[in-house]
Write a protein that holds these residues in place. Structure first.
Motif, PDB file in Angstrom:
ATOM      1  N   CYS A 101       0.659  -1.158   0.037  1.00 46.29           N
ATOM      2  CA  CYS A 101      -0.115   0.149  -0.090  1.00 46.29           C
ATOM      3  C   CYS A 101       1.020   1.266   0.072  1.00 46.29           C
ATOM      4  CB  CYS A 101      -0.807  -0.116   1.274  1.00 46.29           C
ATOM      5  SG  CYS A 101      -2.058   1.217   1.339  1.00 46.29           S
ATOM      6  N   VAL A 102       0.428   2.259  -0.453  1.00 46.15           N
ATOM      7  CA  VAL A 102       0.944   3.592  -0.631  1.00 46.15           C
ATOM      8  C   VAL A 102       0.122   4.585   0.095  1.00 46.15           C
ATOM      9  CG1 VAL A 102       2.014   5.569  -2.066  1.00 46.15           C
ATOM     10  CG2 VAL A 102       2.398   3.290  -2.557  1.00 46.15           C
ATOM     11  N   ILE A 103       0.108   5.033   1.120  1.00 46.85           N
ATOM     12  CA  ILE A 103      -0.544   6.278   1.857  1.00 46.85           C
ATOM     13  C   ILE A 103       0.296   7.645   1.620  1.00 46.85           C
ATOM     14  CG2 ILE A 103      -1.558   7.242   4.053  1.00 46.85           C
ATOM     15  CD1 ILE A 103      -1.521   4.191   4.959  1.00 46.85           C
ATOM     16  N   MET A 104      -0.506   8.289   1.184  1.00 47.48           N
ATOM     17  CA  MET A 104      -0.145   9.782   0.569  1.00 47.48           C
ATOM     18  C   MET A 104      -0.810  10.948   1.494  1.00 47.48           C
ATOM     19  SD  MET A 104      -0.384   9.769  -3.390  1.00 47.48           S
ATOM     20  CE  MET A 104       0.911  11.073  -3.849  1.00 47.48           C
ATOM     21  N   PHE A 105      -0.055  11.992   1.821  1.00 46.55           N
ATOM     22  CA  PHE A 105      -0.570  13.198   2.294  1.00 46.55           C
ATOM     23  C   PHE A 105      -0.004  14.408   1.679  1.00 46.55           C
ATOM     24  CE2 PHE A 105       2.665  15.025   4.886  1.00 46.55           C
ATOM     25  CZ  PHE A 105       3.569  13.751   5.035  1.00 46.55           C
ATOM     26  N   ASP A 106      -0.580  15.739   1.814  1.00 52.26           N
ATOM     27  CA  ASP A 106      -0.278  16.510   1.227  1.00 52.26           C
ATOM     28  C   ASP A 106       0.531  17.363   2.127  1.00 52.26           C
ATOM     29  OD1 ASP A 106      -0.006  19.179   0.549  1.00 52.26           O
ATOM     30  OD2 ASP A 106      -2.055  19.468  -0.413  1.00 52.26           O
ATOM     31  N   VAL A 107       1.962  17.737   1.939  1.00 54.76           N
ATOM     32  CA  VAL A 107       2.798  18.552   2.985  1.00 54.76           C
ATOM     33  C   VAL A 107       2.259  19.825   3.554  1.00 54.76           C
ATOM     34  CG1 VAL A 107       4.818  17.010   2.222  1.00 54.76           C
ATOM     35  CG2 VAL A 107       4.574  19.240   1.320  1.00 54.76           C
ATOM     36  N   THR A 108       1.369  20.393   2.458  1.00 55.57           N
ATOM     37  CA  THR A 108       0.885  21.861   2.864  1.00 55.57           C
ATOM     38  C   THR A 108      -0.432  21.858   3.662  1.00 55.57           C
ATOM     39  OG1 THR A 108      -0.325  22.128   0.750  1.00 55.57           O
ATOM     40  CG2 THR A 108       2.025  22.768   0.837  1.00 55.57           C
ATOM     41  N   ASN A 109      -0.755  20.390   3.902  1.00 56.45           N
ATOM     42  CA  ASN A 109      -1.967  20.251   4.611  1.00 56.45           C
ATOM     43  C   ASN A 109      -2.157  19.204   5.868  1.00 56.45           C
ATOM     44  OD1 ASN A 109      -4.787  19.089   5.057  1.00 56.45           O
ATOM     45  ND2 ASN A 109      -5.477  19.828   3.080  1.00 56.45           N
ATOM     46  N   ALA A 110      -2.045  19.956   7.016  1.00 61.58           N
ATOM     47  CA  ALA A 110      -1.900  19.146   7.962  1.00 61.58           C
ATOM     48  C   ALA A 110      -2.987  18.075   8.469  1.00 61.58           C
ATOM     49  CB  ALA A 110      -1.591  20.100   9.426  1.00 61.58           C
ATOM     50  N   LEU A 127      -6.419  -5.928   6.116  1.00 57.79           N
ATOM     51  CA  LEU A 127      -5.560  -6.784   5.643  1.00 57.79           C
ATOM     52  C   LEU A 127      -4.128  -7.045   6.327  1.00 57.79           C
ATOM     53  CD1 LEU A 127      -4.923  -7.716   2.520  1.00 57.79           C
ATOM     54  CD2 LEU A 127      -3.790  -5.393   2.214  1.00 57.79           C
ATOM     55  N   THR A 128      -3.688  -8.459   6.316  1.00 59.26           N
ATOM     56  CA  THR A 128      -2.566  -8.837   6.859  1.00 59.26           C
ATOM     57  C   THR A 128      -1.851  -9.820   5.828  1.00 59.26           C
ATOM     58  OG1 THR A 128      -3.380 -10.294   8.096  1.00 59.26           O
ATOM     59  CG2 THR A 128      -2.761  -8.504   9.246  1.00 59.26           C
ATOM     60  N   PRO A 134       1.776  -6.990   9.149  1.00 59.78           N
ATOM     61  CA  PRO A 134       0.935  -5.838   8.092  1.00 59.78           C
ATOM     62  C   PRO A 134       1.875  -5.808   6.909  1.00 59.78           C
ATOM     63  CG  PRO A 134       2.340  -4.838   9.985  1.00 59.78           C
ATOM     64  CD  PRO A 134       2.554  -6.207  10.175  1.00 59.78           C
ATOM     65  N   VAL A 135       1.128  -5.397   5.937  1.00 61.10           N
ATOM     66  CA  VAL A 135       1.369  -5.357   4.414  1.00 61.10           C
ATOM     67  C   VAL A 135       2.386  -4.174   4.447  1.00 61.10           C
ATOM     68  CG1 VAL A 135      -0.379  -6.467   3.480  1.00 61.10           C
ATOM     69  CG2 VAL A 135      -0.492  -4.010   3.470  1.00 61.10           C
ATOM     70  N   PRO A 136       3.483  -4.227   3.461  1.00 63.32           N
ATOM     71  CA  PRO A 136       4.440  -3.173   3.327  1.00 63.32           C
ATOM     72  C   PRO A 136       3.496  -2.142   3.026  1.00 63.32           C
ATOM     73  CG  PRO A 136       5.154  -5.148   1.953  1.00 63.32           C
ATOM     74  CD  PRO A 136       3.605  -5.464   2.437  1.00 63.32           C
ATOM     75  N   CYS A 137       3.844  -0.872   3.726  1.00 58.74           N
ATOM     76  CA  CYS A 137       3.054   0.474   3.206  1.00 58.74           C
ATOM     77  C   CYS A 137       4.248   1.669   3.459  1.00 58.74           C
ATOM     78  CB  CYS A 137       2.146   0.464   4.302  1.00 58.74           C
ATOM     79  SG  CYS A 137       0.908   2.001   4.217  1.00 58.74           S
ATOM     80  N   LEU A 138       4.304   2.316   2.177  1.00 58.09           N
ATOM     81  CA  LEU A 138       5.052   3.466   2.208  1.00 58.09           C
ATOM     82  C   LEU A 138       4.168   4.691   2.803  1.00 58.09           C
ATOM     83  CD1 LEU A 138       7.014   3.324  -0.952  1.00 58.09           C
ATOM     84  CD2 LEU A 138       7.842   2.919   1.288  1.00 58.09           C
ATOM     85  N   LEU A 139       4.855   5.642   3.335  1.00 60.21           N
ATOM     86  CA  LEU A 139       4.380   7.079   3.584  1.00 60.21           C
ATOM     87  C   LEU A 139       4.771   7.900   2.501  1.00 60.21           C
ATOM     88  CD1 LEU A 139       2.253   8.677   5.248  1.00 60.21           C
ATOM     89  CD2 LEU A 139       4.291   9.128   7.128  1.00 60.21           C
ATOM     90  N   LEU A 140       4.014   8.401   1.590  1.00 62.84           N
ATOM     91  CA  LEU A 140       4.709   9.643   0.885  1.00 62.84           C
ATOM     92  C   LEU A 140       4.123  11.136   1.244  1.00 62.84           C
ATOM     93  CD1 LEU A 140       4.366   7.725  -2.695  1.00 62.84           C
ATOM     94  CD2 LEU A 140       6.249   7.594  -0.973  1.00 62.84           C
TER      95      LEU A 140
END
Ligand code: GDP
Ligand code: MG
Length: 220
Positions: A101-110, A127-128, A134-140
Motif C-alpha cells: 500500500c501507498v499512503i499519501m498526504f499533502d505536505v501543505t495540509n496538516a 489486511l495482513t 502488516p503489508v508493506p506500506c509507504l508513507l509519501l
C-alpha cells in the motif's frame, strides 16, 4: 506469464486531492496534468517493469475514489456462492489480496497528514500477510515542491516509525521527484515477502488450499 513474472496488487490511499490519481498516472504513463476529475469508484492502472534480466514485475495500482471508502460502502457487489446470494462491500474487494500500500498526504495540509494514521489503521485492520504481519506500506509526503510545509520532517519521521510504515519519503508527482525510487523500495519489499512465501512452500508443510496467496494478485 513465465515463472519469473511477478504480479502485485498495490493500493494507493489517502485523503482527497493529495495526489493519488496524479501518482498513478505519472508512474504508469509518465504524465502529469493539473486538471484531474474527482475519481469515481476505483480506477486501475498497470505498470510493467523489467526488474532484472530474467524477471518482470507487473504492478496493478488501485486508485480509490476521493469520496473515500464511505462512498463505496453502499456500492455492494452481488455474488452467488453455493447457490446463496451474498453481498460484498467494495471496501472489502478493494483491500482483498493486496501486496502493498501507498499512503499519501499533502505536505501543505496538516489534516491530510494526521488522517494518514486513520488510513494506516484501516489498512492494518482489513489486511495482513499470511504470517500475520502488516503489508508493506509507504508513507509519501507529496507536493514537496510547494511551501511552506504544514508539518516538519521530524514529525513525519516520528509518525512513520510509530505507525509501522515500511518507510517514508517526500515526493513531488508534479516534478517527478522520488516516485520511481519510492516504488522501487516497495517492490523490493514485496519481492522479498514473496521469496519468503516460496521458501515456506519448500519446507514440506501442510498446504492449506483454503489460504489465498496474498503476495500475488489473484483475480476476484
Ligand atoms: P487525488 O484526489 O488524491 O487523486 O488527487 P489528484 O491526483 O486528483 O490531485 C489533486 C491536485 O493536486 C491536482 O490539481 C494535481 O495537479 C495536484 N498535485 C498532485 N501532485 C502534486 C504535486 O506533487 N505538486 C503539486 N504542486 N501539485 C500536485
Ligand atoms: Mg483521485
Amino acid at each position: 506469464m513465465s515463472s519469473r513474472d511477478h504480479l502485485f496488487k498495490v493500493l494507493v490511499v489517502g485523503d482527497a486531492a493529495v495526489g493519488k490519481t496524479s501518482l498513478v498516472q505519472r508512474y504508469s504513463q509518465d504524465s502529469f496534468s493539473k486538471h484531474y476529475k474527482s475519481t469515481v469508484g476505483v480506477d486501475f492502472a498497470l505498470k510493467v517493469l523489467q526488474w532484472s534480466d530474467s524477471e518482470m514485475v507487473r504492478l496493478q495500482l488501485w486508485d480509490i475514489a476521493d469520496e473515500q471508502s464511505e462512498a463505496l460502502k453502499p456500492w455492494l457487489i452481488q455474488s452467488h456462492i453455493d447457490g446463496q446470494e451474498r453481498f460484498t462491500s467494495m471496501t472489502r474487494l478493494y483491500y482483498r489480496d493486496a501486496s502493498a500500500c501507498v499512503i499519501m498526504f499533502d505536505v501543505t495540509n496538516a489534516t491530510t497528514f494526521s488522517n494518514s494514521q486513520k488510513w494506516k489503521q484501516d489498512l492494518d485492520s482489513k489486511l495482513t500477510l499470511p504470517n500475520g504481519e502488516p503489508v508493506p506500506c509507504l508513507l509519501l509526503a507529496n507536493k514537496c515542491d510547494l511551501s511552506p510545509w504544514a508539518v516538519s520532517r521530524d514529525q513525519v519521521d516520528r509518525f512513520s516509525k510509530e505507525n509501522g510504515f515500511t518507510g517514508w519519503t517526500e515526493t513531488s508527482v508534479k516534478e517527478n521527484k522520488n516516485i520511481n525510487e519510492a516504488m522501487r523500495v516497495l517492490i523490493e519489499k514485496m519481492m522479498s515477502n514473496s521469496r519468503e512465501d516460496m521458501s515456506l512452500s519448500t519446507q514440506g508443510n501442510y498446504i492449506n488450499l483454503q489460504t489465498k496467496p496474498s503476495s500475488s494478485w489473484a483475480c476476484c
